[in-house]
Design a protein around this motif. Structure first.
Motif, mmCIF file in Angstrom:
data_model
loop_
_atom_site.group_PDB
_atom_site.id
_atom_site.type_symbol
_atom_site.label_atom_id
_atom_site.label_comp_id
_atom_site.label_asym_id
_atom_site.label_seq_id
_atom_site.Cartn_x
_atom_site.Cartn_y
_atom_site.Cartn_z
ATOM 1 N N LYS A 57 0.893 -1.375 0.014
ATOM 2 C CA LYS A 57 0.154 0.034 0.103
ATOM 3 C C LYS A 57 0.964 1.401 -0.024
ATOM 4 N N ALA A 58 0.396 2.160 -0.754
ATOM 5 C CA ALA A 58 1.233 3.578 -0.560
ATOM 6 C C ALA A 58 1.222 4.004 0.880
ATOM 7 N N CYS A 119 -5.109 1.271 -6.601
ATOM 8 C CA CYS A 119 -6.358 1.272 -6.052
ATOM 9 C C CYS A 119 -6.789 2.345 -5.234
ATOM 10 N N LYS A 120 -7.953 2.864 -5.562
ATOM 11 C CA LYS A 120 -8.513 3.899 -4.743
ATOM 12 C C LYS A 120 -9.217 3.511 -3.589
ATOM 13 N N CYS A 159 -8.550 -2.203 -7.970
ATOM 14 C CA CYS A 159 -7.942 -3.458 -8.140
ATOM 15 C C CYS A 159 -8.905 -4.617 -8.201
ATOM 16 N N ALA A 160 -8.346 -5.718 -8.659
ATOM 17 C CA ALA A 160 -9.002 -7.063 -8.809
ATOM 18 C C ALA A 160 -9.957 -7.391 -7.642
ATOM 19 N N LYS A 161 -9.177 -7.372 -6.381
ATOM 20 C CA LYS A 161 -9.815 -7.673 -5.214
ATOM 21 C C LYS A 161 -10.782 -6.910 -4.709
ATOM 22 N N CYS A 162 -10.471 -5.493 -4.893
ATOM 23 C CA CYS A 162 -11.525 -4.571 -4.277
ATOM 24 C C CYS A 162 -12.536 -4.570 -5.105
ATOM 25 N N SER B 142 -7.494 -4.434 -18.583
ATOM 26 C CA SER B 142 -8.263 -5.637 -18.665
ATOM 27 C C SER B 142 -7.445 -6.732 -18.424
ATOM 28 N N ASP B 143 -6.095 -6.746 -18.721
ATOM 29 C CA ASP B 143 -5.239 -7.873 -18.209
ATOM 30 C C ASP B 143 -5.034 -8.032 -16.869
ATOM 31 N N ALA B 144 -5.036 -6.821 -16.376
ATOM 32 C CA ALA B 144 -4.851 -6.612 -14.771
ATOM 33 C C ALA B 144 -6.071 -6.609 -13.968
ATOM 34 N N ASN B 145 -6.988 -7.036 -14.711
ATOM 35 C CA ASN B 145 -8.686 -6.815 -14.001
ATOM 36 C C ASN B 145 -8.534 -5.755 -12.908
ATOM 37 N N PHE B 146 -8.037 -4.696 -13.622
ATOM 38 C CA PHE B 146 -8.244 -3.429 -12.727
ATOM 39 C C PHE B 146 -9.459 -2.558 -13.497
#
Lengths: 167, 167
Positions: A57-58, A119-120, A159-162, B142-146
Motif C-alpha cells: 500500500k502507498a 487502487c483507490k 484493483c481486482a480484489k476490491c 483488462s489484463d490486470a483486472n483493474f
DNA sequence: ATGTAAATGTTATATTATAACATTGCAAAC
DNA sequence: GTTTGCAATGTTATAATATAACATTTACAT
C-alpha cells in the motif's frame, strides 16, 4: 492467529505472494545497488525503505514518521523527507503524486518506465511494465516534440480484489 | 508593445494560437454545459474558470486566491477550493496531481481520456487524445483486472519550445 | 589526527487543503 | 407573497504536507 500489528499489514497481495521474500529481496537489491553506486544506504534510509516495503500500500510521509519514531527517537519531518528524497533519487521507491504517498519500486536496475495501477479503495499499487502503453507513449511524445525520460505513469481505479469484493 | 501584465500571460502556446478565442470558447462551452446539466456556473465559479484559462500554464489554488481577491474581496481558501471542486466535478478543469495545480480542460462533452503533457520548465500543459496510448491502457487494465473510468494520464518532460530554447 | 563533505538534528515556517458552523440568496410549494 | 428548504457563500480555525535554514555529528580520505 495474527497479532493486531501483523494483521494490519495483511494486504490483498500478501495473500497471494510470499511477502517476506518480497521485502528481503527488495532490501538486498537496494543494498547491492547503493554499494555499487557508492552511495550510503544509512540506517535511517534502510529503515524507511523497510517500512515502505512492509506492505504494497502507498504510505504517507507522516505515517512513516510515526512508524519510525520507536526506532529513531529524534525523527522529525526532515528525517523522513530526506530519506524519501534519497530513495527516490536512487529509484528505490515511487512517489504516488495523486496520494502524496510512497511505495517500494521493484524496478531497480531495470527499466523505470512502468504503469502504476493504484487502487483507490485499498491503496495497493501494482507495477506493470505495460510495454505497449510505454511504446505508444514514446511515439506520442515524439509526435508532440515532447522530451521526457523514463518515468512512471499513474492510473487510478479498483484493483481486482476490491472490485470482486464490491460485487 | 505588451504591458507587463499582458506579457506575463504570454505563453508558448499563445504565440501560435488565438488565445482570446480559446478562452471565449471554453467559457461559452462551460456555460452551455452547466445550463444543460442544470448546475449553476455562479459568478465565483465563472471567474475562477476564467482565471484558470488565462494561460495554458497550470495554476495553483493560492495563486487563484490572490488573483480573485480584487474581484471577490471576501475570498478565502474555501472560496477557491469549492469552485475548483465544482469545476473538477463538471469536467471543466484538470487537476495536475504532481503540481497541485489546475488547467482548463478542452474535452468538455467529449472524451476525458487524455494524455497531459506537462512541461516541467514552463508548466504549460498540452492535452492530447493519444488514442493509441489510451487503447493500450484499456487493454492493460483488462489484463490486470483493474477497473477504471476514463481519466487523464500525466506525463512530465520538456515541451517543444522549452526544449528548443535549451539547446 | 585532521580536514572535508555528507548525513542528521533541530527549530521554525511555508504551502496545500479541509472541517465546521453561520449566513445569505434563490426558487419551489403553499 | 410568504415560507421553507437547499445550494452557495462567508468565516474561523486548523489539519496535512513539505521545506528552509542553520547547528551538530559522523564517516572517511588524506
Amino acid at each position: 492467529m495474527y497479532t493486531k500489528a501483523e494483521n494490519n499489514q495483511i494486504s490483498v497481495n500478501s495473500l497471494i505472494h510470499d511477502h517476506k521474500k518480497c521485502v528481503t529481496e527488495a532490501l538486498s537489491i537496494a543494498e547491492r545497488l547503493c554499494s555499487l553506486r557508492g552511495v550510503q544506504l544509512t540506517t535511517i534510509r534502510y529503515q524507511v525503505l523497510e517500512l515502505i516495503w512492509s506492505s504494497h500500500k502507498a504510505v504517507k510521509a507522516y505515517e512513516l514518521l510515526d512508524l519510525i519514531k520507536p526506532l529513531q527517537n529524534a525523527a522529525k519531518p526532515p528525517t523522513i523527507y530526506r530519506a524519501l528524497d534519497f530513495l527516490l533519487e536512487q529509484g528505490l521507491i515511487h512517489r504516488i503524486e495523486s496520494l502524496n504517498a510512497f511505495i517500494g519500486c521493484n524496478c531497480s536496475g531495470h527499466q523505470h518506465e512502468l504503469l502504476l495501477l493504484i487502487c483507490k479503495q485499498c491503496y495497493e499499487v501494482e507495477e506493470r511494465p505495460a510495454l505497449k502503453v510505454m511504446s505508444a507513449l514514446t511515439e506520442e511524445f515524439s509526435d508532440a516534440n515532447f522530451v521526457t525520460h523514463s518515468q512512471a505513469i499513474e492510473a487510478h481505479g479498483l484493483c481486482a480484489k476490491c472490485n470482486e469484493l464490491k460485487s
